[in-house]
Design a protein around this motif. Structure first.
Motif, short mmCIF file in Angstrom:
data_model
loop_
_atom_site.label_atom_id
_atom_site.label_comp_id
_atom_site.label_asym_id
_atom_site.label_seq_id
_atom_site.Cartn_x
_atom_site.Cartn_y
_atom_site.Cartn_z
N THR A 29 -29.82 -17.73 0.61
CA THR A 29 -29.23 -16.59 1.31
C THR A 29 -30.21 -16.16 2.39
N LEU A 30 -29.72 -16.02 3.64
CA LEU A 30 -30.56 -15.60 4.76
C LEU A 30 -30.37 -14.11 5.01
N MET A 31 -31.49 -13.39 5.02
CA MET A 31 -31.46 -11.94 5.24
C MET A 31 -32.35 -11.63 6.45
N PRO A 32 -31.75 -11.47 7.66
CA PRO A 32 -32.55 -11.22 8.87
C PRO A 32 -33.39 -9.96 8.75
N ILE A 33 -34.61 -10.05 9.33
CA ILE A 33 -35.53 -8.91 9.39
C ILE A 33 -35.91 -8.72 10.85
N GLY A 34 -35.37 -7.71 11.50
CA GLY A 34 -35.68 -7.49 12.90
C GLY A 34 -35.13 -8.62 13.78
N ARG A 35 -35.77 -8.83 14.94
CA ARG A 35 -35.26 -9.78 15.93
C ARG A 35 -35.88 -11.17 15.82
N GLU A 36 -36.90 -11.33 14.97
CA GLU A 36 -37.58 -12.62 14.96
C GLU A 36 -37.93 -13.14 13.57
N SER A 37 -37.53 -12.45 12.50
CA SER A 37 -37.90 -12.86 11.15
C SER A 37 -36.67 -12.93 10.26
N VAL A 38 -36.83 -13.65 9.14
CA VAL A 38 -35.74 -13.76 8.18
C VAL A 38 -36.34 -13.97 6.79
N GLN A 39 -35.65 -13.42 5.78
CA GLN A 39 -36.04 -13.67 4.39
C GLN A 39 -35.08 -14.70 3.81
N VAL A 40 -35.67 -15.76 3.22
CA VAL A 40 -34.89 -16.86 2.67
C VAL A 40 -34.94 -16.74 1.15
N VAL A 41 -33.79 -16.45 0.53
CA VAL A 41 -33.71 -16.26 -0.92
C VAL A 41 -33.10 -17.52 -1.54
N PRO A 42 -33.83 -18.23 -2.43
CA PRO A 42 -33.28 -19.44 -3.05
C PRO A 42 -32.18 -19.09 -4.05
N THR A 43 -31.03 -19.78 -3.94
CA THR A 43 -29.90 -19.52 -4.84
C THR A 43 -29.27 -20.83 -5.28
N ASN A 44 -30.11 -21.82 -5.61
CA ASN A 44 -29.61 -23.14 -5.99
C ASN A 44 -28.80 -23.06 -7.28
N PRO A 45 -27.46 -23.27 -7.23
CA PRO A 45 -26.64 -23.13 -8.44
C PRO A 45 -26.56 -24.41 -9.27
N SER A 46 -27.12 -25.52 -8.76
CA SER A 46 -27.00 -26.80 -9.45
C SER A 46 -28.23 -27.05 -10.32
N GLY A 47 -28.23 -28.19 -10.98
CA GLY A 47 -29.40 -28.58 -11.77
C GLY A 47 -30.28 -29.56 -11.03
N LYS A 48 -30.03 -29.75 -9.74
CA LYS A 48 -30.78 -30.72 -8.94
C LYS A 48 -31.56 -30.03 -7.84
N THR A 49 -32.60 -30.70 -7.37
CA THR A 49 -33.37 -30.22 -6.23
C THR A 49 -32.72 -30.70 -4.94
N VAL A 50 -32.62 -29.83 -3.95
CA VAL A 50 -31.99 -30.19 -2.68
C VAL A 50 -32.97 -29.95 -1.54
N ASP A 51 -32.80 -30.70 -0.45
CA ASP A 51 -33.64 -30.59 0.74
C ASP A 51 -32.76 -30.37 1.96
N PHE A 52 -33.15 -29.44 2.80
CA PHE A 52 -32.41 -29.16 4.04
C PHE A 52 -33.30 -28.28 4.91
N CYS A 53 -32.78 -27.90 6.07
CA CYS A 53 -33.58 -27.10 7.02
C CYS A 53 -32.96 -25.74 7.28
N VAL A 54 -33.84 -24.78 7.54
CA VAL A 54 -33.46 -23.50 8.12
C VAL A 54 -33.92 -23.53 9.57
N MET A 55 -33.01 -23.26 10.51
CA MET A 55 -33.32 -23.36 11.93
C MET A 55 -33.30 -21.99 12.61
N ALA A 56 -34.17 -21.85 13.59
CA ALA A 56 -34.17 -20.69 14.47
C ALA A 56 -33.92 -21.17 15.89
N THR A 57 -33.01 -20.52 16.61
CA THR A 57 -32.71 -20.91 17.98
C THR A 57 -32.79 -19.70 18.90
N THR A 58 -33.09 -19.97 20.17
CA THR A 58 -33.17 -18.92 21.18
C THR A 58 -32.05 -19.14 22.20
#
Length: 634
Positions: A368-397
């Motif tokens: 879950t992404l929770m923006p903080i101000g104009r340049e930050s974000v809090q990333v809360v892990p919420t993996n509902p499966s029993g496996k490990t997953v890999d992916f990216c969080v991106m920031a764009t201007t």
């Protein structure tokens, strides 16, 4: 191609050079003795450098290191050997020829070729350094050709390509204009400044050669290797209106060996074939972002790095870049590992413009992404499966820049698994099998099994998760007459580890047939210290040769000497890697006499481009011809 430099551009400098003083010096090999502020060698002039010195150099070849000196140069205080160390807070060096070929600052040494260590012609300690209209070359592996006077021509020191540097700078800024940088491996065209800028310069190099923290404008590059950069980590490198010429026959070319941001704007790439593949780096990290705009290969539009398209940002023509503006977006983390139920991650981009955050498509449920101000974000892990997953969080201007953090998100941590059936060790059909059942809770079994022969480790189950229904150990003639045991540490994917249990075989091993062939990929090799030399065992220890006594290094017998893991630095796949310097590995066959042995070892080098190679070594002696054959594969 290298831009023409008209004599008219030099006229102001020539006029100014007529007024020499303590801050304006001249180097002229043919100057009369005792000419004020004029010196016949660059080394002599350097002894008179003070803050804000400008040194002019008349046409000629000036050897910074004597190529006829038979001394083998050795570095000091753990650094490379240098031709000349220059200390001057602000320094300008100007060649007074009609073009950069007319003034040559030269050396001719490299690693193992007149030097121990990567010989480097210059080591500048300057807060600000500017060099203009000259050539800086290490001619260890390149012929020196001087058109103005062929008597100064000099053949290369050796055909063998070795590390031969031009120079380093320790300081705030470097500016190089109309400079030819000549060498091959590890060119180092004055690397090291916090800000480096090259304009109308020419570079000849192989791998690990260019300055990875620099802007190159109107420059051209002769590429004799496959990867001109070691890395560009940090803000990276940017090329504007540059030309690249591939001089070899590589079917694949990359900008970097280790990766990092690169921007290629209005550039042209020339290669022997249109079918060549051009990438940013051979094995890019998922978070890597590089930029291109108006780029061509052999005159045709080309997108770099199509095998990993997420790494390439194609900038539209509407985005305008200046020579001092690298399209780089800084992010606080490039990689992070999170576990559901644990502390969230905060990411930030330090930029003057607001950023927008998003997750790789189809992975939105895992955080879950929770923006903080104009340049930050809090990333809360919420993996509902029993496996490990890999992916990216991106920031764009809004102007098209992008940064990414590659996340590994684990499921919630579970307690150590409970046994539904206690482990027992069974022997049948040439294998030993550890039989047990765990409460898997929809997780993968990642228990670690170590097989012992008379209490000496002979095999481990390291491939996770366990591929077989039950862990197995293949019996061999080396087990005859011995008792087998297994140490088991129960664990599930994403769980704590349980207590280690020992299980013994019900009887001594017998009846296993002898063989003269041994084959392994080392995935099950016990890598901890095992110094005993016994028939049928691997000996895992360390050795420091006597000829290294003058070097301060040692190994730790309490830690593994080897490790089986993913390759790096160009080596692909899983394999046996040296974990400590001096690591040694020996196998002792069951026979007491040895001869006519043959070893085949498949290796993937990490220092070079990482191509798979086969190394075959044959050993023969007058001993009996029925000795074992050892075939190993990494």
């Amino acid at each position: 191609m290298l831009r023409l430099f008209l004599l008219g551009a030099l006229m102001p400098l020539l006029a100014h050079a007529q007024h020499l003083d303590s801050l304006h010096l001249m180097v002229d090999a043919e100057a009369p003795a005792n000419t004020p502020f004029t010196f016949r060698t660059f080394q002599e002039a350097a002894t008179h450098f003070v803050d804000n010195t400008t040194v002019y150099i008349r046409p000629g070849v000036y050897w910074i290191d004597d190529p006829d000196d038979p001394t083998v140069k050795v570095g000091k205080n753990g650094r490379e050997p240098f031709g000349l160390v220059v200390r001057c807070p602000r320094l300008i060096i100007v060649g007074m020829g009609k073009n950069p070929n007319d003034v040559v600052l030269a050396s001719q040494r490299g690693q193992t070729q007149g030097a121990i260590g990567n010989f480097t012609m210059f080591d500048f300690w300057c807060d600000s350094l500017k060099v203009e209209n000259l050539t800086m070359g290490n001619y260890c592996n390149v012929d020196l050709v001087y058109p103005l006077n062929p008597k100064y021509n000099r053949p290369k020191r050796s055909e063998a390509i070795t590390q031969a540097h031009v120079g380093y700078i320790h300081g705030e800024s470097l500016v190089a204009k109309r400079v030819r940088f000549i060498s091959r491996l590890n060119l180092n065209p004055l690397n090291g400044a916090r800000h480096s800028y090259y304009e109308d310069c020419h570079f000849e190099c192989t791998d690990d050669a260019l300055n990875g923290n620099a802007i190159y404008r109107h420059c051209d590059f002769d590429l004799y290797g496959q990867k001109p950069f070691w890395s560009t980590f940090g803000k990276g490198a940017m090329f504007i209106d540059c030309d690249f010429y591939v001089k070899g026959s590589n079917r694949e070319m990359y900008f970097c060996k280790q990766g990092g941001p690169v921007a290629v704007i209005d550039c042209r790439y020339q290669a022997p074939s249109d079918s060549i593949y051009l990438g940013w780096t051979a094995y890019p990290q998922p978070w890597l972002r590089c930029y291109q705009q108006n780029f061509t290969l052999n005159g045709k539009p080309y997108q770099i790095g199509t095998r990993h398209p997420q790494n390439t940002i194609v900038l539209p023509d509407t985005v305008s870049l200046t020579s001092r503006d690298i399209p780089y977006l800084n992010i606080s983390r490039h990689e992070a590992e999170l576990r559901t139920g644990d502390t969230p991650l905060t990411l930030a981009c330090s930029d003057s413009k607001p950023v927008k955050w998003r997750v790789t498509d189809y992975f939105e449920q895992y955080v879950t992404l929770m923006p903080i101000g104009r340049e930050s974000v809090q990333v809360v892990p919420t993996n509902p499966s029993g496996k490990t997953v890999d992916f990216c969080v991106m920031a764009t201007t809004p102007d098209g820049r992008e940064a990414a953090c590659h996340l590994t998100v684990h499921p919630r941590l579970l307690p150590a698994p409970a046994f539904l059936r206690q482990p027992t060790l069974q022997l049948k059909k040439g294998v030993a099998q550890l039989i047990y059942d765990l409460n898997l809770q929809d997780r993968c079994d990642e228990s670690e099994i170590t097989w012992l022969r008379d209490d000496i480790p002979v095999s481990v189950n390291k491939v996770q998760p366990l591929a077989l229904a039950y862990p197995e150990y293949k019996l061999s003639a080396a087990d005859n007459g011995h008792r087998l045991s297994a140490l088991m540490t129960p664990k599930l994917h994403g769980s704590l580890t349980g207590d280690t249990l020992r299980v013994d075989a019900p009887k001594v091993i017998k009846g296993q047939k002898k063989t003269k062939h041994l084959e392994t990929d080392f995935h099950d090799l016990p890598c901890q210290w095992q110094p005993q030399v016994l028939p049928g065992y691997w000996t895992v220890n360390g050795y420091k040769p006597a000829d290294t006594a003058e070097y301060d290094w040692a190994f730790n017998s309490q830690k593994p000497m080897w490790e089986y893991k993913e390759g790096f630095n160009g080596a692909v796949g899983m394999g046996l890697l040296q974990a400590q310097r001096g690591a040694r590995l020996m196998y002792t066959p069951l026979e007491k006499r040895y001869g006519d042995m043959h070893l085949t070892l498949q290796v993937d080098p990490t220092k070079t481009a990482g191509q798979e190679r086969l190394l075959a070594m044959a050993f023969a002696s007058s001993a009996p011809q029925n000795m074992p054959r050892l075939s190993t594969s990494i």
